[in-house]
Design an enzyme around this catalytic site. Sequence first.
Site, PDB file in Angstrom:
ATOM      1  N   LEU A  82      -2.793  -5.862   2.248  1.00 32.90           N
ATOM      2  CA  LEU A  82      -2.063  -5.581   3.292  1.00 32.90           C
ATOM      3  C   LEU A  82      -2.450  -5.446   4.494  1.00 32.90           C
ATOM      4  CD1 LEU A  82       0.554  -3.601   2.502  1.00 32.90           C
ATOM      5  CD2 LEU A  82      -0.925  -1.658   3.016  1.00 32.90           C
ATOM      6  N   HIS A  83      -1.814  -6.304   5.563  1.00 29.22           N
ATOM      7  CA  HIS A  83      -2.253  -6.597   6.837  1.00 29.22           C
ATOM      8  C   HIS A  83      -1.061  -6.857   8.033  1.00 29.22           C
ATOM      9  CE1 HIS A  83      -1.744 -10.767   5.924  1.00 29.22           C
ATOM     10  NE2 HIS A  83      -1.814 -10.889   7.180  1.00 29.22           N
TER      11      HIS A  83
END
Length: 359
Positions: A204-205
Amino acid sequence: MKFVHVVGARPNFMKIAPIMRIASKCDNIEQVLVHTGQHYDNNMSKCFFDELGIRKPDVNLEVGSGTHGEQTGEIMKKFEKFIMEEGGDIIVVVGDVNSTIACGLVATKLHIPLAHVEAGLRSFDRRMPEEINRLLTDAISDYLFTPAEEADENLRKEGIPKEKIYLVGDIMIDTLIWEMGKTPNLDKPLFEDIELGKYAVLTLHRPSNVDDKETFKGIAEALNTIAREIEIVFPAHPRTQKRMEEFNISFDRNIRIINPLSYKDFLRLYKNSKFVLTDSGSIQQETTYLNIPCLTIRENTERPFTITKGTNVLVGMKKDVIVEESLKILNGTQKKPLGMSLWDGKTAERIVKILNANL
Ligand code: UD1
């Protein structure tokens, strides 16, 4: 003939590696490698060079982090200076990061032919910085190397002359096939205390997921619910780690948060997992290739073929949908990939052959 290759951020390294490997077999090609320094932590940059056998960059522009304007501008200033001294017959940029568009612009303004690898992908979401980078890089490129027929269609609709478009297949899959061929222990668990196939993997980024407190909190709630059913291993990007602290986001103990992994370790991790939750682009392709279920935590994807022909499901950012689709997988529902043409590990060969014949 001088090829100037550009890399800057983590997803660029696995795309340039096969092209440089193939080009190094051609006596008529001299290669120069420029690292813009957009990513600079060891586990976001150097470890990929070591593992993927990429030689040390000829120059590192050391631009580091900043706003989009600062980062893009700084790369342009430094890359232009370098190219004015060094020259080059073709500049090769990959993917959709800020380094891609910055160096592409410099090439075009200096009248040096520009090749874009992974051209034509579109999410049709102009709030994504990567979408702007893709659109603009494709508009100024001379050689547009595409991974799938859908990408060719996008480019044709934008008025790109068809003589510039080359359907060559997916460059990421070249690296995946190469790594699997040379690494014998990929079926061994990365962590001794987790059984093969008994955990999920999370990455997740995206700014749209982690830079907004309420959105990030909502996603975290969904993940905490899923973690009651299955352990989740989460190699967390530096941007995400910072936001977790800043927003005081807490994760369930069944979510194992670790630092970003090298290419090989991450491959070992997801290859042996039950399923993957991600907002990355390339992971959607890699999981399709390896027949691992993938849930993409985004409203859209620039890789729709991973949905129509692969294992990918777009789940958005809504808690209920993320949980529901995860439970479906845990209950045994699984999409069957139809297979992608030209995902054969020979994309770099096709690219180098085309450039060699045309330059
Ligand atoms: C960039 C790409 C994105 C890609 C991602 C993969 C753009 C617009 N985005 O996003 O498409 O999916 O790389 O990782 O180019 N940081 C570190 N160490 C590093 C690099 C970054 O601590 O080595 C931190 C910095 O605080 C920085 C933040 O991460 O401000 C974001 O880095 P940045 O290069 O701006 O974008 P990414 O989110 O990594």
